[in-house]
Design a protein around this motif. Sequence first.
Motif, short mmCIF file in Angstrom:
data_model
loop_
_atom_site.label_atom_id
_atom_site.label_comp_id
_atom_site.label_asym_id
_atom_site.label_seq_id
_atom_site.Cartn_x
_atom_site.Cartn_y
_atom_site.Cartn_z
N GLN A 186 47.51 43.20 41.35
CA GLN A 186 47.76 44.06 42.51
C GLN A 186 47.86 43.22 43.78
OE1 GLN A 186 48.43 47.29 42.26
NE2 GLN A 186 48.86 47.37 44.44
N ASP A 193 51.13 42.97 46.19
CA ASP A 193 51.03 43.28 47.62
C ASP A 193 51.54 42.12 48.47
OD1 ASP A 193 50.03 45.76 47.06
OD2 ASP A 193 47.92 45.19 47.35
N ASP A 210 54.78 42.08 51.11
CA ASP A 210 54.63 41.64 52.49
C ASP A 210 55.64 40.56 52.83
OD1 ASP A 210 52.59 43.41 52.80
OD2 ASP A 210 50.98 41.93 52.51
#
Length: 100
Positions: A15, A19, A23
């Motif tokens: 995860q 993420d 970004d």
Amino acid sequence: NLRNYPSADERAQQQLIEDARHDSDAEDEAEAPTEGRGRQVVSRANGGLGMIGVSDAKKREIRAVEKQQLKAARRAEARYQWGNNKRGNAQKHFRDPLLQ
């Protein structure tokens, strides 16, 4: 089947990686210029950027060769189609695609 299922630590790590990836994608979009050609592609055909530095006579010669090759390919395709139609016409229920 649980041996293939990621543990809680592995899921948390995955995860975090996802993420971070999202970004970094947002930063790339912000840096990309919005002006210019948009989604249009620069063509290399018909003497485009692929022919920079080539004389006009050579461009004409290459265009003529491409045209000859295209005609030869069309002739070969027509010859192949003619053979298929000739063989198919002897069948009891031959269907001509132009008459459908």
